[in-house]
Design an enzyme around this catalytic site. Structure first.
Site, mmCIF file in Angstrom:
data_model
loop_
_atom_site.group_PDB
_atom_site.id
_atom_site.type_symbol
_atom_site.label_atom_id
_atom_site.label_comp_id
_atom_site.label_asym_id
_atom_site.label_seq_id
_atom_site.Cartn_x
_atom_site.Cartn_y
_atom_site.Cartn_z
ATOM 1 C CD GLU A 1 -3.116 0.806 0.262
ATOM 2 O OE1 GLU A 1 -2.505 1.598 -0.478
ATOM 3 O OE2 GLU A 1 -4.341 0.855 0.431
ATOM 4 C CG ASP A 2 -1.051 4.641 -1.661
ATOM 5 O OD1 ASP A 2 -1.732 4.010 -0.823
ATOM 6 O OD2 ASP A 2 -1.575 5.375 -2.520
ATOM 7 C CG ASP B 1 -5.896 9.230 6.040
ATOM 8 O OD1 ASP B 1 -5.532 9.626 7.160
ATOM 9 O OD2 ASP B 1 -6.593 9.928 5.279
ATOM 10 C CE LYS C 1 -2.216 11.641 5.714
ATOM 11 N NZ LYS C 1 -3.319 12.352 5.000
ATOM 12 C CG PHE D 1 -3.962 15.691 1.121
ATOM 13 C CD1 PHE D 1 -4.795 14.617 1.405
ATOM 14 C CD2 PHE D 1 -3.629 15.945 -0.199
ATOM 15 C CE1 PHE D 1 -5.292 13.810 0.387
ATOM 16 C CE2 PHE D 1 -4.123 15.137 -1.227
ATOM 17 C CZ PHE D 1 -4.959 14.079 -0.927
ATOM 18 C CB VAL D 2 1.708 13.623 1.544
ATOM 19 C CG1 VAL D 2 2.237 14.221 2.828
ATOM 20 C CG2 VAL D 2 1.108 12.239 1.820
ATOM 21 N NE ARG E 1 -3.011 8.803 -9.516
ATOM 22 C CZ ARG E 1 -3.673 8.360 -8.448
ATOM 23 N NH1 ARG E 1 -2.996 7.930 -7.408
ATOM 24 N NH2 ARG E 1 -4.988 8.355 -8.432
HETATM 25 P P1 IMP Z 1 -7.850 5.179 4.186
HETATM 26 O O1 IMP Z 1 -8.953 4.241 3.806
HETATM 27 O O2 IMP Z 1 -8.393 6.428 4.843
HETATM 28 O O3 IMP Z 1 -6.745 4.560 4.978
HETATM 29 O O4 IMP Z 1 -7.287 5.764 2.842
HETATM 30 C C1 IMP Z 1 -6.354 5.141 2.061
HETATM 31 C C2 IMP Z 1 -6.298 5.806 0.713
HETATM 32 O O5 IMP Z 1 -6.626 7.198 0.791
HETATM 33 C C3 IMP Z 1 -4.913 5.749 0.157
HETATM 34 O O6 IMP Z 1 -4.691 4.570 -0.575
HETATM 35 C C4 IMP Z 1 -4.856 7.006 -0.697
HETATM 36 O O7 IMP Z 1 -5.341 6.739 -1.983
HETATM 37 C C5 IMP Z 1 -5.785 7.979 -0.004
HETATM 38 N N1 IMP Z 1 -5.059 8.941 0.853
HETATM 39 C C6 IMP Z 1 -5.038 8.998 2.211
HETATM 40 N N2 IMP Z 1 -4.277 10.005 2.656
HETATM 41 C C7 IMP Z 1 -3.770 10.604 1.560
HETATM 42 C C8 IMP Z 1 -2.869 11.716 1.361
HETATM 43 O O8 IMP Z 1 -2.341 12.366 2.284
HETATM 44 N N3 IMP Z 1 -2.588 12.012 0.052
HETATM 45 C C9 IMP Z 1 -3.116 11.338 -0.995
HETATM 46 N N4 IMP Z 1 -3.946 10.298 -0.861
HETATM 47 C C10 IMP Z 1 -4.278 9.933 0.413
#
Ligand code: IMP
Length: 189
Positions: free
Chosen positions: A107-108, A111, A139, A160-161, A173
């Site tokens: 995963e990237d 959050d 995060k 936000f990155v 990207r």
């Molecule tokens: P989660 O379900 O909230 O953990 O979100 C995961 C997804 O949200 C990641 O795979 C990203 O695509 C997007 N995301 C969360 N934080 C960021 C950020 O700071 N920048 C860009 N995309 C984010």
């Protein structure tokens, strides 16, 4: 993009949070650990498009044991929003069975954890021998569900990155580093 404004890659980033060199070193470190931990096993890397694409491409080439790869695409954020909707949809499923295989989700960023939580349950249901998570960025400030992260690149603050795969409104990207987007770009200033 939603604002109708063309992104200015150079000026829209307020600060470089993680440099190209730092990313390269971390990817090498993670790949080294994975190559040791999974030596002699049947490792499949499952990457989550689109944000994980650069990380997956770099990580797999730094791993020294044989691996297979597969790709999924899920949507968690709608449009150009920076807030998660809590809704996860599978846009692209696995191409091959992962039954009996050791699977690592690549995963990237994690959050709220909602996306990974869903994905983990979904993949667990396909009976892999093992299932672990490797994320480049963590995060933790905004976590809504508990996630066990086995391999973590960097823990980052609640900002936000963009870059190295991460987008805002599908742009940024292609930046080779991870940067903090100026809040005025997404209207939060
Ligand atoms: P989660 O379900 O909230 O953990 O979100 C995961 C997804 O949200 C990641 O795979 C990203 O695509 C997007 N995301 C969360 N934080 C960021 C950020 O700071 N920048 C860009 N995309 C984010």
């Amino acid at each position: 993009m939603a604002t109708g404004r063309l992104p200015d890659l150079e000026h829209d980033v307020a600060e470089v949070l993680i440099s190209e060199a730092q990313i390269r070193a971390k990817v090498a470190e993670l790949a080294g650990q994975l190559s040791l931990d999974y030596a002699g096993r049947e490792l499949t890397l499952v990457s989550v498009l689109k944000g994980s694409l650069p990380f997956m491409a770099d990580l797999m080439r730094a791993i020294t044991i044989p691996v297979q790869i597969d790709l999924m695409e899920v949507s968690s954020y709608g449009g150009a929003s920076t807030e998660t909707s809590g809704l996860v949809r599978i846009l692209k499923d696995l191409s091959s069975s992962i039954e009996g295989r050791d699977v690592l989700i690549v995963e990237d960023i994690i959050d709220t954890g909602l996306t990974l939580n869903y994905l983990h349950r979904y993949l667990r249901g396909k009976d892999p021998a093992s299932l672990r998570i490797c994320t480049l960025l963590d995060k933790p400030a905004r976590r809504l569900v508990e996630i066990e992260i086995h391999y973590r690149g960097f823990t980052i603050p609640d900002q936000f990155v963009v870059g190295y795969g991460l987008d805002y409104g599908e742009f940024y990207r292609n930046l080779p580093f991870i940067g903090i987007l100026r809040p005025e770009v997404y209207g939060a200033a």
